[in-house]
Design an enzyme around this catalytic site. Structure first.
Site, short mmCIF file in Angstrom:
data_model
loop_
_atom_site.label_atom_id
_atom_site.label_comp_id
_atom_site.label_asym_id
_atom_site.label_seq_id
_atom_site.Cartn_x
_atom_site.Cartn_y
_atom_site.Cartn_z
N PRO A 11 45.40 9.09 64.73
CA PRO A 11 45.36 8.47 63.40
C PRO A 11 46.21 9.31 62.46
O PRO A 11 46.07 10.54 62.42
CB PRO A 11 43.87 8.57 63.01
CG PRO A 11 43.34 9.73 63.79
CD PRO A 11 44.16 9.82 65.05
N MET A 12 47.10 8.70 61.71
CA MET A 12 47.91 9.44 60.74
C MET A 12 48.08 8.60 59.50
O MET A 12 48.77 7.55 59.53
CB MET A 12 49.27 9.82 61.34
CG MET A 12 49.12 10.80 62.50
SD MET A 12 50.70 11.35 63.16
CE MET A 12 51.05 12.71 62.07
N GLN A 65 39.23 4.00 62.12
CA GLN A 65 38.68 5.32 61.79
C GLN A 65 38.13 5.32 60.37
O GLN A 65 38.84 4.96 59.42
CB GLN A 65 39.73 6.42 61.91
CG GLN A 65 39.08 7.78 61.71
CD GLN A 65 40.07 8.93 61.56
OE1 GLN A 65 40.90 8.92 60.67
NE2 GLN A 65 39.96 9.92 62.44
N CYS A 95 39.66 15.94 58.82
CA CYS A 95 40.64 15.95 57.72
C CYS A 95 40.44 17.20 56.85
O CYS A 95 39.34 17.47 56.38
CB CYS A 95 40.50 14.68 56.86
SG CYS A 95 41.71 14.67 55.52
N GLY A 195 46.71 18.36 69.69
CA GLY A 195 47.34 19.50 69.05
C GLY A 195 48.57 19.98 69.77
O GLY A 195 48.50 20.41 70.92
N ASP A 196 49.73 19.81 69.11
CA ASP A 196 51.00 20.38 69.59
C ASP A 196 51.55 19.73 70.86
O ASP A 196 52.18 20.41 71.68
CB ASP A 196 50.88 21.90 69.82
CG ASP A 196 50.58 22.65 68.52
OD1 ASP A 196 50.72 22.03 67.45
OD2 ASP A 196 50.21 23.82 68.59
N ARG A 219 52.03 14.46 65.35
CA ARG A 219 53.37 14.64 64.78
C ARG A 219 54.47 14.34 65.79
O ARG A 219 55.56 13.92 65.41
CB ARG A 219 53.49 16.05 64.22
CG ARG A 219 52.66 16.25 62.93
CD ARG A 219 52.45 17.71 62.65
NE ARG A 219 51.74 18.37 63.75
CZ ARG A 219 51.65 19.67 63.91
NH1 ARG A 219 52.21 20.47 63.04
NH2 ARG A 219 50.96 20.17 64.94
C1 LIG Z 1 50.74 13.12 57.85
C2 LIG Z 1 49.46 13.25 58.65
C3 LIG Z 1 48.45 12.32 58.48
C4 LIG Z 1 47.26 12.44 59.21
N1 LIG Z 1 46.25 11.51 59.02
C5 LIG Z 1 45.10 11.62 59.74
C6 LIG Z 1 44.07 10.64 59.61
O1 LIG Z 1 44.18 9.65 58.86
N2 LIG Z 1 42.94 10.83 60.36
C7 LIG Z 1 42.79 11.90 61.20
O2 LIG Z 1 41.74 12.02 61.85
N3 LIG Z 1 43.75 12.81 61.36
C8 LIG Z 1 44.91 12.69 60.67
N4 LIG Z 1 45.90 13.60 60.87
C9 LIG Z 1 45.76 14.63 61.92
C10 LIG Z 1 46.37 14.11 63.24
O3 LIG Z 1 45.66 12.99 63.71
C11 LIG Z 1 46.35 15.21 64.34
O4 LIG Z 1 45.02 15.60 64.56
C12 LIG Z 1 47.15 16.44 63.93
O5 LIG Z 1 48.42 16.08 63.43
C13 LIG Z 1 47.33 17.39 65.14
O6 LIG Z 1 48.00 16.77 66.19
P1 LIG Z 1 49.57 17.07 66.47
O7 LIG Z 1 49.70 18.56 66.69
O8 LIG Z 1 49.89 16.26 67.70
O9 LIG Z 1 50.31 16.64 65.25
C14 LIG Z 1 47.08 13.52 60.13
C15 LIG Z 1 48.12 14.45 60.29
C16 LIG Z 1 49.29 14.34 59.57
C17 LIG Z 1 50.39 15.37 59.78
#
Ligand SMILES: Cc1cc2nc3c(=O)[nH]c(=O)nc-3n(C[C@H](O)[C@H](O)[C@H](O)COP(=O)(O)O)c2cc1C
Length: 338
Positions: A11-12, A65, A95, A195-196, A219
């Site tokens: 979710p982002m 979510q 969050c 994560g990552d 990301r």
């Molecule tokens: C711009 C942005 C928006 C995000 N929005 C949410 C969200 O709405 N809900 C959530 O649970 N996590 C959110 N996250 C966290 C991501 O879901 C994820 O847990 C976090 O980026 C780590 O994973 P990654 O290392 O693959 O980026 C967000 C992260 C970013 C950078």
């Protein structure tokens, strides 16, 4: 519940909207979480929040979510999401943003496992499977993911996604995959590691090192929906193809923009009770504005990408952006790969 979500789109907020979820699923994601939506705002009937849950006719699996800290709001919001067609609910307990945490929502819930458990129970009252997305803990001194996950399991959580960072870390430093492995060993429900993960090899390594049931990409999917096809290929023992050539990347970016504008226009016209030309233009501008960053991520690695981004940032219609990018492809990007 049978769990078949090995490769998952995170979710982002502002990114995992309906248009992008459809794209990542077409590229092989088994599940794409929707952007977080406020249980309180749903309870109060906030129209923009309801629009964020854009799941009508979305292909299965449909996951909404929710974030919140009131069991009453959570129970009510769960029924609304279910009526709209949600098949799974997730509660955001990760969050880190101050205005969310200040209300006791998001990662603040990791400091109050009993309230967090009651939110799971409240959401699950509608009968849908409820998952929890959490972090490793609040800070380095309170890395309680293992006990917290066990508490969520006892409260009825159907599966868990864990991001291996503390709230204090936000998105800095390296994600701790060992705590993902520890959570996986400690619970009997499926665990998604997060994560990552920035390429298919990262995904494979996380699966091997943690024993988790699925991997979640955040990301790493920004401007790169092809990462899901790559992960799927590697899992099947095949060679990943990577991002396609510049012309195909631009075609995908424009298709993404077109669909996001279309969906935003439907929502804005419904909200405003008007479908005149001014309302449609406003909707297009809003959609273009909200997708500028995403367009920039698609262009990453291309020649003159910074200049293209600068030009996109002052455009406000699909037509203008399509002309700019199509001219770029014709003039400079003959078959090259970004
Ligand atoms: C711009 C942005 C928006 C995000 N929005 C949410 C969200 O709405 N809900 C959530 O649970 N996590 C959110 N996250 C966290 C991501 O879901 C994820 O847990 C976090 O980026 C780590 O994973 P990654 O290392 O693959 O980026 C967000 C992260 C970013 C950078």
């Amino acid at each position: 519940m049978t769990f078949s979500f090995q490769v998952v789109a995170a979710p982002m907020a502002g990114i995992s909207n309906r248009a992008y979820r459809d794209i990542v699923c077409s590229q092989g994601a088994d599940l794409a979480y929707g952007e977080m939506v406020s249980a309180q705002a749903i309870t109060y009937g906030n129209k923009k929040t309801l629009e964020l849950m854009d799941i009508a006719d979305e292909a299965s699996p449909r996951l909404v979510q929710l974030f919140g800290s009131s069991p009453e709001h959570m129970r009510y919001a769960a029924t609304v999401a279910q009526e709209l067609g949600a098949e799974y609910l997730d509660i955001n307990m990760g969050c880190p943003v101050p205005k969310v945490v200040r209300n006791g929502e998001g990662s603040a819930l990791m400091r109050d496992p009993e309230l967090a458990a009651s939110l799971v129970t409240a959401a699950a009252a509608c009968g849908l499977p409820v998952s929890v997305k959490m972090r490793s803990g609040w800070d380095v001194a309170h890395r309680n993911a293992v006990e917290f996950a066990q508490r969520m399991e006892a409260a009825g959580a159907a599966f868990i996604a864990i991001h291996g960072r503390t709230r204090e870390q936000f998105y800095t430093g390296q994600a701790d995959w060992q705590i993902i492995a520890a959570v996986k060993r400690a619970v009997n429900i499926p665990v998604i590691g997060n994560g990552d993960i920035f390429n298919a090899d990262d995904a494979l390594r996380m699966l091997e090192q943690t024993g988790c049931d699925g991997v979640m990409v955040g990301r790493g999917m920004m401007g790169n929906p092809w990462i899901f096809a790559d992960i799927k290929a590697v899992l099947a023992g095949q060679t990943p193809s990577g991002r396609p050539d510049t012309a195909a990347v631009v075609a995908m970016a424009l298709a993404n923009l077109h669909e996001h504008i279309r969906r935003t226009t439907v929502a804005v016209c419904r909200r405003e009770g008007s479908s005149d030309i001014a309302t449609k233009q406003l909707a297009e501008q809003l959609a273009v504005c909200s997708m500028r960053n995403q367009l920039g991520w698609y262009l990453k690695g291309m020649r003159h990408a910074a200049e293209l981004r600068r030009q996109i940032n002052v455009l406000s219609s699909y037509q203008q952006i399509a002309e700019l990018l199509q001219r770029y492809v014709a003039e400079t990007a003959d078959g090259e790969k970004p």
